[in-house]
Design an enzyme around this catalytic site. Structure first.
Site, PDB file in Angstrom:
ATOM      1  N   ALA A 276       0.802  -1.235   0.000  1.00 53.76           N
ATOM      2  CA  ALA A 276       0.000   0.000   0.000  1.00 53.76           C
ATOM      3  C   ALA A 276       0.831   1.281   0.000  1.00 53.76           C
ATOM      4  CB  ALA A 276      -0.953  -0.003   1.194  1.00 53.76           C
TER       5      ALA A 276
ATOM      6  N   LYS B 204      -3.374   4.599  -4.095  1.00 53.02           N
ATOM      7  CA  LYS B 204      -4.341   3.687  -4.736  1.00 53.02           C
ATOM      8  C   LYS B 204      -5.343   3.153  -3.709  1.00 53.02           C
ATOM      9  CE  LYS B 204      -0.912   2.515  -8.206  1.00 53.02           C
ATOM     10  NZ  LYS B 204       0.239   3.146  -7.534  1.00 53.02           N
TER      11      LYS B 204
ATOM     12  N   ASP C  70       0.712  -3.831  -6.000  1.00 54.58           N
ATOM     13  CA  ASP C  70       1.404  -2.740  -6.698  1.00 54.58           C
ATOM     14  C   ASP C  70       2.883  -2.943  -6.382  1.00 54.58           C
ATOM     15  OD1 ASP C  70       2.073  -0.420  -7.989  1.00 54.58           O
ATOM     16  OD2 ASP C  70       1.435   0.905  -6.372  1.00 54.58           O
TER      17      ASP C  70
ATOM     18  N   CYS D 265       5.070   0.399 -12.090  1.00 57.17           N
ATOM     19  CA  CYS D 265       5.256   1.637 -12.857  1.00 57.17           C
ATOM     20  C   CYS D 265       6.551   1.515 -13.673  1.00 57.17           C
ATOM     21  CB  CYS D 265       5.263   2.867 -11.952  1.00 57.17           C
ATOM     22  SG  CYS D 265       6.448   2.808 -10.608  1.00 57.17           S
TER      23      CYS D 265
END
Length: 401
Positions: A233, A238, A301, A354
């Site tokens: 997180a 997000k 992520d 990313c």
């Protein structure tokens, strides 16, 4: 743009020195501290300092070619003057520039060419090789885009307002913004402004979040009342988006290995009015084991090279190397293996980075799926920097029931 105040020059010099030569000093934090410590600087001064600072970091390798030597703690002023000459920025002849052989720099500039692609795009040699190997002939187009300045995009907090209302509120505070087609909650600033000073920010009406990043929350297809786990997180950009999409109904468990990041998430959640988030520090494997087969939705992520976000973090290309990328790929696969067990049968998860490297993205998903036949790919999406926003990859994966 012009550089005519000595205190701005000294500020730029000291911040560059800190970013280039001090351990674990990141450009965004360095410039933030500099601007905070000079509250008397007007908005134009701040703009000049930020732009020159970031552009020098972005174009470091190219500027070193013009200088004829690598940057050292003793020649940062030479790098600044090389940038001012190359960018045709008007400047005063400050005493700090005394003794610098400007003629040598001008000779190279007059040539109008540079010897290698790595110098042209201002990236380390190893990175030019990696990009060409992984992206083929398209790598130059993506590097061109990554050397541009990133636009400022906000995500409207739908728990409190709408994009239209947010634009009107920002307008009242002299901040001009507009909506972006196909991005339901995104609002883009017409020009860079310090939006953190606005009452719209203090009231929790938005978060700064790139348009590409906002696609991840949408793709996860969360529903009110679900149990959702955000496994990496961080400070929760997000996570907050997921809370808004769930209209505060259901439960989000936000995990991270860093307690300080989760503390920041809590602070942001309070401002946003997001009440359905619970934070848990991953202090050992038990934290993950307790959640096995408990989540309807899972967001991974993953930590990555960050090569998709060089527009906003140009210093990271000087701080990583091929060994780092190889190591992070091992971590990504391990995280996928360990954290995917959190998902219930019939549940869905997203693996996102990313990065723009296939070896960190679809190849990782392919490896995971070949080792885990009870999971299947629903769809994946790659967003390249040349499309205008940050480079991202996201794969929606189902755990078969």
């Amino acid at each position: 743009m012009e550089l005519i105040h000595r205190n701005l020059l000294i500020g730029i010099h000291d911040s560059l020195q800190e970013t280039f030569f001090e351990d674990r000093k990141y450009a965004d934090k360095v410039i933030e501290r500099l601007l905070k410590s000079h509250r008397k600087w007007g908005s134009e001064d701040r703009k000049v300092v930020s732009e020159i600072f970031y552009n020098i970091i972005r174009w470091k390798k190219r500027l070193e070619y013009y200088m004829g030597e690598g940057v050292k703690p003793t020649n940062v002023y030479k790098m600044i003057i090389a940038y001012l000459l190359w960018s045709k920025t008007h400047y005063k002849k400050f005493e700090e520039f005394d003794g610098i052989k400007v003629a040598d720099i001008l000779t190279k500039l007059k040539k109008g060419t540079v010897p290698t692609k790595a110098i042209e795009y201002s990236i380390p040699d190893w990175l030019a090789e990696t990009l060409e190997k992984e992206l083929g002939k398209n790598w130059e187009r993506e590097m061109l885009a990554l050397n541009e300045q990133a636009p400022t995009v906000l995500r409207t907090n739908s728990l409190k307002t709408t994009p239209r209302e947010l634009i009107a509120d920002l307008n009242d505070e002299n901040v001009e913004a507009f909506t972006i087609k196909n991005y339901p909650d995104a609002v883009q600033l017409a020009e860079k402004k310090n939006v953190f000073l606005t009452s719209a920010f203090k009231d929790g009406l938005f978060e700064v979040q790139d348009a590409s990043s906002q696609k991840i929350g949408e793709l996860l297809d969360v529903k009110e009342g679900m149990r959702v786990v955000d496994a990496c997180a961080g400070a929760g950009g997000k996570t907050l988006h997921l809370a808004a999409l769930m209209k505060n109904k259901g439960q989000i468990i936000a995990l991270d290995i860093y307690e300080w990041k989760l503390a920041e998430l809590k602070r942001r959640a309070k401002r946003a009015g997001a009440h359905n988030i619970e934070t848990r520090v991953i202090s050992d494997n038990k934290v993950i084991k307790r959640l096995h087969e408990k989540a309807d939705r899972l967001l991974i992520d993953a930590p990555c090279s960050g090569l998709g976000v060089l527009k906003r973090n140009p210093d990271s290309k000087w701080k990583i190397d091929q060994d780092f990328i190889d190591r992070i790929k091992g971590e990504q696969q391990q995280i996928l293996q360990d954290y995917s067990k959190i998902l219930k049968k019939g549940g869905q998860m997203i693996y996102a980075t990313c990065s723009i490297l296939p070896s960190e993205n679809n190849e990782q998903v392919k490896t995971f799926l070949s080792n885990n036949p009870d999971f299947s790919l629903i769809k994946d999406e790659k967003i390249m920097p040349s499309e205008g926003y940050d480079g991202f990859y996201m794969a929606l994966i189902k755990r078969n029931g």
